[in-house]
Design an enzyme around this catalytic site. Structure first.
Site, PDB file in Angstrom:
ATOM      1  N   GLU A 183     -21.963   7.013 -22.725  1.00  0.00           N
ATOM      2  CA  GLU A 183     -20.991   5.656 -22.574  1.00  0.00           C
ATOM      3  C   GLU A 183     -21.575   4.330 -23.054  1.00  0.00           C
ATOM      4  O   GLU A 183     -20.796   3.126 -22.614  1.00  0.00           O
ATOM      5  CB  GLU A 183     -20.885   6.130 -21.144  1.00  0.00           C
ATOM      6  CG  GLU A 183     -21.195   6.859 -20.531  1.00  0.00           C
ATOM      7  CD  GLU A 183     -21.601   7.239 -18.817  1.00  0.00           C
ATOM      8  OE1 GLU A 183     -20.646   6.731 -18.174  1.00  0.00           O
ATOM      9  OE2 GLU A 183     -22.530   7.382 -18.825  1.00  0.00           O
ATOM     10  N   CYS A 202     -14.521  13.515 -21.333  1.00  0.00           N
ATOM     11  CA  CYS A 202     -14.499  13.139 -20.646  1.00  0.00           C
ATOM     12  C   CYS A 202     -13.212  12.065 -19.924  1.00  0.00           C
ATOM     13  O   CYS A 202     -13.038  11.811 -19.212  1.00  0.00           O
ATOM     14  CB  CYS A 202     -15.163  13.786 -19.386  1.00  0.00           C
ATOM     15  SG  CYS A 202     -16.312  12.528 -19.023  1.00  0.00           S
ATOM     16  N   HIS A 225       0.859  -1.090  -0.195  1.00  0.00           N
ATOM     17  CA  HIS A 225      -0.176   0.106   0.279  1.00  0.00           C
ATOM     18  C   HIS A 225       0.437   1.514  -0.058  1.00  0.00           C
ATOM     19  O   HIS A 225       0.024   2.361  -0.524  1.00  0.00           O
ATOM     20  CB  HIS A 225      -0.952  -0.482   1.124  1.00  0.00           C
ATOM     21  CG  HIS A 225      -1.765  -0.989   0.444  1.00  0.00           C
ATOM     22  ND1 HIS A 225      -2.725  -1.608   2.149  1.00  0.00           N
ATOM     23  CD2 HIS A 225      -2.451  -0.945  -0.340  1.00  0.00           C
ATOM     24  CE1 HIS A 225      -3.819  -1.792   1.338  1.00  0.00           C
ATOM     25  NE2 HIS A 225      -3.572  -2.693   0.275  1.00  0.00           N
TER      26      HIS A 225
END
Length: 841
Positions: free
Chosen positions: A699, A770, A462
């Protein structure tokens, strides 16, 4: 039917506490609370009446579900699964109803004793977080004798407990990259907590409570492994469906782009490969070059008092400390989400789930009851779980030990006060440490941190993920030699090439500074010119906007020269909380974005919940394929109160002339018309004469095919290339196995973009992009050639994209785009682009 159950002894022998079992999974209470028996008899008897809901294929363990819902796991010996069934004879089958005292398993006590580490037989209640255990026996017991352990179902009327719903089970193949490590396990825990049901995951004959992150990780389930889900309780069927869907929904582990080499985390580390040039080698966790001053972070373990001041005092202290850390981590999650730091948010979200892990907490409480101090008990519980993960021989799970250490440090600090603070970093600090936890990294001043070098760790842990997200050049697994670097010395790091020069010559330093300065000068030059409009060489204006999540990123977008906001994702307002944000809160957050834009426009998308964007408190049904289910505008239309609240908040913004509302996942004209009518109705109620522009996201293929119809009623169209590519190619964009093939430059996707632009032009509407494709510099000329006039990218990329636009001839881009549309594969498209780039066409 009584909610209280008293178990009879399943064997003759000596009763011992779980802490005496030579297995950290059982000793730490990770499989549930209970006790152990050193057996003197060789027939395992049913300790109560109930149903056999699990029988190990090797015959060494089974689980009974009693009438009060308690699930009693009986496990003969330690590591006996490795015997492959030798010495065990099951006398019942899964699904059998048994009575108290009925023989369940016969076993060859002498043969097993010679081959197994221990004969200790464990009796645990695997769903003990829903039960209260009391009156545990001790000392010698006789098989079949009553009074071994009393179990009472929590929150159930003792006189009349409802009958348990029929149990159900099914299998699923785990799609999470890297298997069930911390973040996928936290996701599964969140699913389990949404239902009134007991959920267990079974793998290789071992079962784990789905509400326990540590127990799930202990199973050692890898990516692609098939597991069985067992569900029981009032919402068993719904819980089972949701858990199967969650297991099969792919999530990325956050690996480095290249194959990660992971150094062991439990032993001293040596350099990966000896170098003849005197440089120290390591694994690239985040690319970049830096010259800076070495700062050594010593990992000094705090000395803890082993014995406590009484069980009640220490339990109370532990409860307070866990609550304090939970609140602090939740704040970390919220702050990261508000900054749009999604990687950081997900990592601390996994820490939040670990803090809420019932079995880890029970293990610590068990050690407190054994007389240890709260701090010592929590450290011991964490260390036992760490040993289990390290023993699984799974590099990704081993890297999760750093997360457990992070929690250990924070809980102990809450109990004893913070450890001495780190001295202030000098400018251009190269921080060197044995290892580092995510919370330690995020507390280092970013403006002074030039690079990070760790002796241990791997490119998938992480901390490495955070370094990539924060653009901090980082080396990991660099070996113990880096710990011998002189504090205050100057070093040269090229993380991308995987080395650190501990004693660079003056000439080398000059060359390094020149390279770094050259890169920075180019970035500065781009930033200086970023505020100017982006025109192609033949004078066509292209708007370059920014994708953001909050006002801070809006201000950053302005600093980087963005022409406006091309996409404000409002999901950050709804995520990581227990209820929907009030209308006033939504208005304030969105108004702050408009105010930060200094007169520029903002496209704000309505809530895009569902699919891979989970909002826990919304009553979304479990779905076999969430990407094709209730998501985007479908969610808004199905929950009109949520949509109306958001629309009213947006209509309250000022000035409305700078607001553009964007609707996600539109599939046909009727959805747009419904929202348009609702906006008009709300505006009339609010006494507004002005309406903001309303656009739709393209989309899905149906929206591209109907672009001409949509453009007749919308003010603009914005293409989300991530989802458009996914739905066009029928490839899950979260699937690691398909990542290399999920290319937005596929000619089918390009044709849908061209069709969208053509349909929009018939009504004089503009089209923007976008999705991630707008940030691909190789794709920018393609998009312009197809007729796109607005690109929306991350704020930091705005200068680069504008510079790219200014180098293009739009006429040439159009000619090239027409040739690309005729190609048969994304590879052919990219090959043609490369030829054009090198001038060989």
């Amino acid at each position: 039917m009584s909610a209280t159950l008293t178990l009879a002894a399943p064997l003759s022998g000596l009763v011992l506490p779980l802490s005496a079992v030579p297995d950290p999974v059982f000793a730490g209470g990770m499989m549930g609370a209970g006790l152990a028996i050193e057996p003197l008899s060789s027939t395992l008897l049913a300790p109560c009446a109930g149903e056999v809901i699990q029988l190990s294929p090797t015959g060494h363990a089974l689980t009974l579900r009693a009438a009060n819902g308690a699930e009693v796991l009986l496990h003969i010996g330690i590591d006996t699964v490795k015997l492959g069934g030798a010495g065990f004879t099951p006398l019942v089958a899964t699904g059998a109803q048994v009575v108290c005292g009925q023989p369940l398993i016969e076993f060859d006590i002498d043969a097993i004793a010679r081959r197994a580490p221990s004969l200790l037989t464990v009796v645990v209640v695997s769903n003990s977080d829903a039960m209260t255990l009391s009156d545990s026996a001790s000392g010698p017991v006789q098989a079949g004798a009553a009074g071994l352990l009393t179990i009472r179902a929590n929150g159930v009327d003792q006189a009349s407990a409802p009958a348990a719903a029929p149990a159900c089970s099914d299998s699923a193949r785990v799609a999470h990259e890297g298997g069930l490590h911390a973040r996928p396990s936290a996701l599964l825990q969140g699913v389990a907590r949404r239902f009134d049901a007991q959920l267990d995951i079974e793998f290789n004959g071992q079962r784990a409570n789905a509400r326990s992150v540590t127990a799930l990780m202990t199973l050692g389930v890898g990516e692609g492994d098939r597991v069985t889900v067992h569900a029981g309780g009032a919402q068993a069927a719904e819980a089972l469906a949701a858990m199967l869907a969650a297991l099969q929904t792919a999530t990325a582990a956050g690996h480095a782009p290249a194959a990660a080499i992971t150094a062991p985390v439990s032993a001293p580390v040596t350099a990966l490969a000896a170098r003849s040039d005197g440089k120290l080698g390591g694994v690239c966790a985040a690319p970049g070059m830096a010259v800076g001053t070495v700062v050594l972070l010593a990992q000094q373990e705090r000395v803890l008092d082993e014995r406590g001041h009484g069980v009640e005092v220490e339990l109370a202290a532990l409860t307070r400390a866990l609550a304090q850390v939970q609140q602090a981590v939740a704040q970390d999650v919220a702050q990261a989400e508000a900054r749009g730091a999604h990687a950081e948010s997900e990592i601390f979200g996994a820490h939040l789930a670990l803090l809420d892990d019932p079995q880890l907490q029970q293990a610590a409480e068990g050690f407190v009851r054994d007389g240890y101090s709260a701090a010592f008990a929590y450290r011991r519980a964490i260390r036992q779980q760490s040993e289990v993960l390290l023993a699984l021989d799974n590099a990704l799970l081993a890297e999760r030990v750093a997360d457990l250490k992070d929690l250990e440090r924070r809980v102990i600090s809450a109990l004893l006060g913070e450890a001495p603070a780190l001295a202030e970093l000098p400018p251009q600090a190269v921080v060197v440490a044995d290892d580092l936890t995510p919370s330690q990294l995020t507390r280092l001043p970013r403006e002074r941190l030039a690079a990070l070098v760790l002796a241990r760790g791997g490119a998938s842990n992480h901390v490495a993920i955070l370094c990539r997200a924060l653009a901090i050049p980082s080396l990991v697994a660099a070996g113990d030699a880096v710990l011998a670097l002189a504090a205050g010395s100057t070093v040269w790091l090229d993380a991308g090439d995987g080395w650190l020069d501990p004693a660079p010559t003056a000439a080398n330093l000059a060359a390094a500074h020149q390279q770094i300065a050259g890169r920075e000068a180019r970035r500065d030059s781009l930033r200086r010119h970023a505020a100017a409009p982006a025109h192609t060489l033949d004078g066509v204006a292209i708007e370059v906007a920014a994708n953001i999540v909050n006002a801070a990123e809006a201000a950053e977008a302005v600093r980087h020269g963005a022409d406006g906001v091309g996409l404000l994702r409002t999901e950050f307002l709804f995520a990581h909380r227990s209820d929907a944000p009030a209308e006033a809160e939504q208005r304030a957050a969105c108004q702050a974005v408009l105010d930060a834009l200094d007169g520029r426009t903002a496209i704000i998308r309505t809530l895009d919940a569902g699919g891979d964007k989970e909002v826990p408190y919304l009553p979304l049904p479990p779905e076999d394929n969430p990407a094709l289910g209730l998501r985007g505008i479908r969610t808004g239309l199905a929950m009109p109160a949520v949509l109306d609240s958001q629309l009213r908040a947006l209509l309250s913004l000022t000035p409305l002339s700078r607001l553009r509302i964007l609707l996600p996942m539109i599939t046909d004209l009727s959805e747009l018309q419904q929202v348009r009518a609702r906006i008009d109705e709300l505006a009339r109620e609010m006494g507004l004469s002005e309406r903001p522009q309303l656009g739709v996201m393209i989309e899905v293929p149906s929206a591209a095919l109907l672009a001409e119809q949509l453009a007749a009623h919308a003010d603009f169209l914005s293409i989300g290339t991530n989802d458009l590519t996914q739905y066009t190619l029928a490839m899950d964009r979260c699937s690691p196995a398909l990542a290399a093939r999920l290319d937005p430059l596929h000619p089918a996707v390009l044709r849908l973009i061209e069709m969208t632009v053509r349909g929009a032009r018939q009504h004089g509407r503009w089209v923007g992009v976008c999705g991630a494709m707008a940030s691909d510099l190789a794709a920018v000329p393609v998009l312009l050639g197809l007729g796109v006039t607005e690109l929306s990218v991350s704020p930091a990329l705005v200068p680069e994209v504008k510079a790219c636009v200014r180098q293009l001839q739009l006429a040439q881009c159009r000619e090239q785009a027409q040739a690309l549309l005729q190609q048969s594969s994304p590879q052919a498209v990219r090959a043609l682009l490369q030829l054009a780039d090198t001038g060989q066409h």
